[in-house]
Design a protein around this motif. Structure first.
Motif, short mmCIF file in Angstrom:
data_model
loop_
_atom_site.label_atom_id
_atom_site.label_comp_id
_atom_site.label_asym_id
_atom_site.label_seq_id
_atom_site.Cartn_x
_atom_site.Cartn_y
_atom_site.Cartn_z
N LEU A 128 29.79 -29.34 -53.23
CA LEU A 128 30.65 -30.32 -52.56
C LEU A 128 31.05 -31.41 -53.55
N ASP A 129 32.30 -31.83 -53.49
CA ASP A 129 32.73 -32.95 -54.31
C ASP A 129 31.99 -34.19 -53.85
N ASN A 130 31.21 -34.76 -54.73
CA ASN A 130 30.38 -35.90 -54.36
C ASN A 130 31.18 -37.20 -54.45
N CYS A 131 31.18 -37.95 -53.38
CA CYS A 131 31.91 -39.22 -53.33
C CYS A 131 30.97 -40.41 -53.18
N ARG A 132 29.67 -40.20 -53.39
CA ARG A 132 28.68 -41.25 -53.12
C ARG A 132 27.82 -41.53 -54.34
N LEU A 133 27.63 -42.82 -54.64
CA LEU A 133 26.77 -43.25 -55.74
C LEU A 133 25.55 -43.98 -55.21
N PHE A 134 24.44 -43.79 -55.91
CA PHE A 134 23.22 -44.56 -55.66
C PHE A 134 23.24 -45.78 -56.57
N VAL A 159 34.93 -47.18 -49.99
CA VAL A 159 35.19 -47.01 -48.56
C VAL A 159 34.12 -47.70 -47.73
N ASP A 160 32.87 -47.55 -48.15
CA ASP A 160 31.76 -48.08 -47.35
C ASP A 160 30.54 -48.27 -48.24
N VAL A 161 29.64 -49.10 -47.77
CA VAL A 161 28.34 -49.30 -48.42
C VAL A 161 27.26 -49.05 -47.39
N ILE A 162 26.28 -48.25 -47.73
CA ILE A 162 25.18 -47.93 -46.83
C ILE A 162 23.93 -48.64 -47.33
N VAL A 163 23.41 -49.54 -46.51
CA VAL A 163 22.25 -50.35 -46.89
C VAL A 163 21.17 -50.16 -45.84
N ALA A 177 21.25 -49.29 -52.55
CA ALA A 177 22.31 -49.00 -51.58
C ALA A 177 23.05 -47.76 -52.02
N PHE A 178 23.84 -47.20 -51.09
CA PHE A 178 24.70 -46.06 -51.41
C PHE A 178 26.14 -46.50 -51.19
#
Length: 456
Positions: A128-134, A159-163, A177-178
């Motif tokens: 999968l094309d990864n669109c998320r960074l740690f 687009v978004d930040v996951i905390v 965060a991601f």
């Protein structure tokens, strides 16, 4: 490179024969050789997400003339990309995009662990094309909104930040965060800008790596799920409280509840009730905490192969968050807490690394139990036992320490070593002593919570 733009190689004649027999074109660019993309007669956009597989452990002297016929058994190939060395050998891996998701899944079932040559087995999994960074080493007092604003200042396409809030203090984050980007290219450009290790946010040097791509579960399987994953719970929230809150709309609908630290799984008797509860309870307030609810993702009993962002890592059996899949119904969270395959040196302590490793595998956070034993000159020698309930495992080092922080760090490192973590910290407790120091059996030592060092 030949006059016609094709790459010369030791098996050029075989490659030319393959191109003539299939009608596919072949060009080499940016360290990869592309076969097809699109195939002859293709009209329309490229295949959708989920049609590409990653192939690892390819013999270095094997090329498209041998590989393409093998992968064509699963279905029509849209594009075959073989990663190449400057020397002309391949780099041991490739990406195969099929025209349909069904063909991609079929290739995994047919060719994962396939003996491509005598004694040589390849690995195949979905790509999968990864669109998320740690992003690691973020100040723990920063909110999601502050992190989002800052990341949009320094990178494009956010687009978004996951905390995730701390398990013990919901006003603080867990130090990482991601960050979700609108495309793989945007994420890659951001990683390139941030990866050198000198970039700072709020005066802190941050760590950056790919987050592990979310694991897909087929739609048919997800339509049968009747288990909810509930996170961001208070540590003090009980299973009885959850059962009461999640069955309030219809008493008797909850089959069972299993809570682990700050998250839980709620099983329903029917799929319909689970979906209703999902819509009613997501964002609800329980014991002062705003909870997040989603459908749990089933984990295969057979486990699976684990792959890095763009490389083959090896075998790893997926363990459900609690107990055996056959007896409890094993589930894995949707992957929003998955991290990248990061080296241990990117964390300041083994304790932090162990928490990250557990989150990445969707396990419960590690639990530390402190023991003591009499030492020389009357000193109290300390040792922690680490319990990871998700894997039903516990670990205790063979050394004791006189300092509480050292004992916890040593226990975390020992647990990581036993779990086979690939990027262990080279941590050495200079105040550690061989255990046991005396025939006395270590005793559980109670320390008031306010006196236990805060590592998170």
């Amino acid at each position: 490179m030949g006059e016609d733009g094709r790459t010369e190689s030791p098996n050029e004649a075989a490659l030319l024969a393959l191109m003539e027999s299939t009608g596919y074109s072949m060009v080499q660019e940016n360290g990869q050789r592309k076969f097809g993309g699109p195939p002859p007669g293709w009209d329309g956009p490229p295949p959708p997400r989920g049609c590409e597989v990653f192939v690892g452990k390819i013999p270095r002297d094997m090329y498209e003339d041998e590989l393409v016929p093998v992968f064509e058994r699963a279905g029509r190939i849209y594009e075959f990309r073989l990663m190449m060395e400057f020397s002309g050998e391949n780099r041991g891996y490739a990406f195969v995009m099929y025209t349909t998701r069904e063909a991609a899944q079929r290739s995994i079932h047919l060719l994962d662990n396939h003996e491509i040559r005598p004694g040589k087995f390849i690995g195949v999994c979905v790509s999968l094309d990864n669109c998320r960074l740690f992003i690691g080493s973020i100040p723990k007092d920063k909110t999601k909104e502050e992190i989002l604003v800052e990341m949009r200042k320094v990178t494009e396409g956010v687009v978004d930040v996951i905390v995730y809030p701390s398990a013990t203090d919901k006003t603080k984050n867990r130090g990482f965060a991601f960050v979700e980007y609108d495309s793989h290219k945007a994420a890659a450009m951001a990683r390139r800008k941030l990866i050198p290790g000198t970039f700072q946010l709020w005066g802190h040097t941050i760590q950056v790596d790919w987050a592990e791509p979310e694991k897909d579960v087929d739609e048919e399987t997800m339509l049968r799920v009747r288990v909810l994953y509930v996170r961001n719970l208070m540590m003090t929230t009980t299973e009885d409280t959850l059962r009461q809150e999640f069955s309030r709309f219809k008493p008797g609908t909850v089959e069972r509840v299993k809570k682990l630290t700050d998250y839980a799984f709620v099983h329903y008797h029917s799929r319909e009730d689970a979906v209703t509860a999902l819509h009613l309870m997501n964002g609800a307030l329980i014991d002062g905490a705003t909870i997040e609810v989603t459908l749990a993702k089933p984990v295969s009993k057979e486990g699976g192969r684990r792959f890095g962002n763009r490389g083959y890592v090896g075998n790893s059996n997926l363990v459900g968050p609690y107990g055996d899949a056959s007896s409890t119904g094993s589930f894995l969270f949707q992957g929003r807490e998955d991290g990248g395959m990061m080296g241990g040196g990117q964390f300041s302590s083994a304790v932090t690394l162990l928490e990250y490793y557990c989150l990445k595998n969707s396990w419960a956070l590690p639990e530390y139990y402190l023991y003591s034993t009499p030492g020389q000159e009357g000193k109290l020698m300390l040792i922690y036992k680490v319990v990871i309930s998700s894997t039903r495992s516990s670990f205790m080092p063979d050394k004791v320490c006189t300092v509480l922080e050292d004992a916890k760090e040593l226990a975390a490192q020992n647990a990581l070593w036993n779990l086979g973590y690939p990027g262990l910290l080279s941590y050495g407790c200079t105040r550690a002593f061989p255990y046991p120091l005396s025939p006395t059996t270590p005793q559980r030592l109670y320390i008031p919570p306010n006196q236990i060092p805060a590592f998170f």
